[in-house]
Write a protein that holds these residues in place. Structure first.
Motif: not given
Length: 222
Positions: A159-161, A166-169, A194-195, A219-220
């Motif tokens: 759900a989070m993903e 893409d530029d969010g957090a 990944p971050a 972050r993605k």
């Protein structure tokens, strides 16, 4: 910070005092106020960007709320979502059907302290229709103390993903509740995000630095 199991928990934020009625005898964890939500709100309040601030702010870009859309997963009684809403975040509060009465009760209870009524919606993390109805992507996904069960950990990460841009957090308040759920959750998070940044404990609000509670930023993109 002293955590209370009294029927009503107070959260001073943004010059106001929010109050949350909880039901600790309920079978649903969402009807209680958990420390992570308070820690998360007070962390944000401490680092909220302010004009001409004398101290460098490493979280200024993340917490610059104007123009950003956000959604909270597992809002429960509402402390994290309502606290951040009061600090200027345009956030939709969500939870499952059995918890919605507790959330609505506290929305009504705190309405006089809020600039307007925040949006709220029912959301099951594995319901793609409900996820789409929220109109992602969001700039921020907020969650506090939501990793309890191994079975739901994968649904939470999915759900989070799906919700964050893409530029969010993802802004996550976290406390280890179940070793099995912890393992599944973080294994999947490392694949989806990944971050992963763990906020240093000294950056939490000094009065709300609960020993076993952490704040993460996911972050993605690195």
């Amino acid at each position: 910070m002293r955590f209370s199991d009294s029927p009503v928990v107070e959260l001073p934020v943004g010059g106001a005092v929010l109050t949350f009625e909880q039901d600790n005898g309920s079978m649903h964890v969402g009807t209680s106020v958990w420390p992570c939500s308070l820690v998360l709100v007070k962390f944000v309040e401490r680092w909220l960007p302010r004009p001409a601030a004398a101290v460098p702010n490493p979280y200024a870009d993340l917490l610059r709320f104007p123009g950003k859309r956000a959604v909270e997963l597992g809002s429960g009684c509402g402390p994290a979502g309502l606290g951040l809403f009061l600090l200027g975040l345009d956030v939709i509060l969500t939870d499952i059907a059995p918890v919605m009465p507790a959330l609505r009760r506290n929305l009504k209870r705190n309405r006089p302290a809020l600039p307007r009524a925040p949006k709220h919606a029912q959301l099951y993390w594995n319901n793609l229709g409900q996820i789409r109805a929220l109109r992602p992507p969001f700039d921020l996904v907020v969650a506090a103390d939501v990793v309890y069960m191994e079975d739901s950990a994968a649904q939470l990460v999915t759900a989070m993903e799906a919700l964050v841009g893409d530029d969010g957090a993802v802004l996550l308040g976290y406390q280890l509740r179940s070793p099995d759920a912890h393992q599944v959750f973080w294994d999947l998070c490392r694949q989806a995000f990944p971050a992963i940044e763990k906020v240093p404990h000294e950056d939490l609000h000094p009065d709300y630095a609960y020993e076993e509670t952490d704040v993460y930023i996911l972050r993605k993109r690195k």
